[in-house]
Design an enzyme around this catalytic site. Structure first.
Site, PDB file in Angstrom:
ATOM      1  CG  ASP A  39      -1.933   1.149   1.223  1.00 41.48           C
ATOM      2  OD1 ASP A  39      -2.292   1.636   0.133  1.00 41.48           O
ATOM      3  OD2 ASP A  39      -2.357   1.582   2.317  1.00 41.48           O
ATOM      4  CB  SER A  40       0.136   4.796  -0.554  1.00 40.02           C
ATOM      5  OG  SER A  40      -1.088   4.783   0.154  1.00 40.02           O
ATOM      6  N   GLY A  48      -3.428   9.252  -3.558  1.00 41.25           N
ATOM      7  CA  GLY A  48      -4.630   9.911  -4.085  1.00 41.25           C
ATOM      8  C   GLY A  48      -4.352  11.221  -4.797  1.00 41.25           C
ATOM      9  CB  CYS A  73      -3.356   0.602  -2.560  1.00 41.08           C
ATOM     10  SG  CYS A  73      -3.450   2.340  -3.013  1.00 41.08           S
ATOM     11  CG  ASN A  74      -9.797   0.538  -3.027  1.00 37.96           C
ATOM     12  OD1 ASN A  74     -10.713  -0.115  -3.486  1.00 37.96           O
ATOM     13  ND2 ASN A  74      -9.426   0.414  -1.765  1.00 37.96           N
ATOM     14  CB  THR A  75      -5.336   5.130  -4.873  1.00 36.19           C
ATOM     15  OG1 THR A  75      -6.230   5.427  -3.788  1.00 36.19           O
ATOM     16  CG2 THR A  75      -5.070   6.387  -5.651  1.00 36.19           C
ATOM     17  CB  CYS A 129      -9.577   4.494   0.715  1.00 37.59           C
ATOM     18  SG  CYS A 129      -7.956   4.918   1.404  1.00 37.59           S
ATOM     19  CB  THR A 130      -6.788  -0.380   2.222  1.00 33.82           C
ATOM     20  OG1 THR A 130      -5.700   0.456   1.785  1.00 33.82           O
ATOM     21  CG2 THR A 130      -7.207  -1.305   1.094  1.00 33.82           C
ATOM     22  CG  HIS A 131      -5.218   4.713   4.602  1.00 34.11           C
ATOM     23  ND1 HIS A 131      -4.696   4.289   3.406  1.00 34.11           N
ATOM     24  CD2 HIS A 131      -4.166   5.154   5.340  1.00 34.11           C
ATOM     25  CE1 HIS A 131      -3.379   4.473   3.417  1.00 34.11           C
ATOM     26  NE2 HIS A 131      -3.043   4.999   4.579  1.00 34.11           N
TER      27      HIS A 131
HETATM   28  N1  DGL Z   1      -4.950   3.081   0.944  1.00 35.35           N
HETATM   29  C1  DGL Z   1      -5.061   3.662  -0.346  1.00 35.35           C
HETATM   30  C2  DGL Z   1      -6.304   3.154  -1.087  1.00 35.35           C
HETATM   31  O1  DGL Z   1      -6.820   2.107  -0.775  1.00 35.35           O
HETATM   32  C3  DGL Z   1      -5.045   5.134  -0.520  1.00 35.35           C
HETATM   33  C4  DGL Z   1      -4.373   6.124   0.278  1.00 35.35           C
HETATM   34  C5  DGL Z   1      -3.558   7.127  -0.533  1.00 35.35           C
HETATM   35  O2  DGL Z   1      -4.115   8.117  -1.060  1.00 35.35           O
HETATM   36  O3  DGL Z   1      -2.363   6.868  -0.650  1.00 35.35           O
HETATM   37  O4  DGL Z   1      -6.756   3.778  -2.006  1.00 35.35           O
END
Ligand code: DGL
Length: 287
Positions: A27-28, A60, A91-93, A205-207
């Site tokens: 992930d990021s 993002g 990470c979806n992004t 978003c996984t966060h």
């Molecule tokens: N955790 C990331 C996601 O699932 C995004 C967070 C970011 O913007 O880096 O999209």
């Protein structure tokens, strides 16, 4: 139209050898921990590398060509160093953009994380659903294709929350995060229309599942929050094949492309996710 990155429709994942696998969860930042915990729950036999590209966080805000180049460059390093048998892009992004390029570049399976639009459309009764994501994810053609394909009968509100991933990171690192700030990020998810109200919000978003208890408390009204992590872990396990018997302890490591902003509470939080060993693979964003 290719709309099933998670299950990988049209993507024949490479066949894996029968041995103790190493799974790389990427992930990021710290959001991928919400996926990691499900992966570890379902595959206690696997060695784990958790990799966070914190030097480039948040993803993002990156434009699409920059994000593709960045993820490929980081993955090159990580694959070279850790030789994973399978990579989970938690990470979806990144997943909504970069998976085809990753699969073309590397001969290992990649499992992606994409907005859970289909489950949301199946569960809603009001036909008003919201996708809570980063500005990058809501802007993707991929996300719009998912909605057109799976949620055509619903009104879908795309909410690009520019600060929520950062707030989730801050909270996990033990920094103060106000209810007002979180409430402002999620407020657009709640829509009333002709006596109907939003009843499902998909956490794209996984966060965001890191803040789930506060999201529930700060919601304008009760909704179902969908976290795709269990489905991602199931797909991971399916690709790995049957769990292996192991006698030695599982090896886990967390690796950061910067790591300088990791506080004491962040180390404690990482240990709580089973990651006591922390390393860096320095990769400044500029390169
Ligand atoms: N955790 C990331 C996601 O699932 C995004 C967070 C970011 O913007 O880096 O999209």
């Amino acid at each position: 139209m290719q709309v099933d990155l998670l299950a990988g429709a049209g993507y024949a994942a490479p066949v894996l050898p029968l041995r103790i696998p190493t799974i790389l969860v990427f992930d990021s930042g710290l959001g991928g921990l919400t996926v990691l915990r499900e992966v570890m729950r379902q595959r206690p036999d696997a060695d784990i590398v958790y990799a966070a590209d914190d030097a480039a966080f948040p993803y993002g805000r990156l434009d699409e060509p920059a994000l593709v180049a960045r993820v490929l460059a980081v993955m090159e390093r990580l694959v070279d160093r850790f030789h994973p048998d399978l990579v989970v892009i938690a990470c979806n992004t990144a997943s909504t953009l970069v998976l085809p390029a990753l699969r073309a570049r590397f001969a290992i399976p990649f499992v992606g994380t994409v907005p859970a639009v289909k489950p949301a459309a199946e569960r809603t009764r009001s036909h008003l659903i919201s996708v809570l994501a980063t500005p990058g994810t809501v802007a993707r053609d991929y996300t719009r294709d998912l909605i057109g394909h799976y949620a055509a009968g619903c009104e879908v509100v795309l909410v690009g929350a520019s600060r929520l991933a950062g707030l989730a990171e801050a909270a996990l690192k033990g920094e103060p995060v106000s209810d007002t700030d979180i409430a402002a990020e999620i407020a657009p998810c709640f829509v009333s229309r002709d006596g109907r109200r939003t009843d499902v919000v998909t956490l794209a978003c996984t966060h965001y599942p890191l803040l789930l208890a506060r999201l529930q408390r700060l919601a304008s009204w009760p909704v179902e929050w969908i976290d795709p992590a269990p489905a991602i872990a199931r797909r991971t396990s399916q690709l790995l094949g049957p769990a292996q018997l192991r006698t030695e302890p599982v090896a886990t490591v967390a690796v950061f492309t910067d790591g300088s902003r990791l506080s004491g509470p962040a180390h404690i939080a990482l240990a709580g996710f089973g990651l006591a060993r922390i390393e860096t693979e320095p990769l400044p964003l500029a390169i």
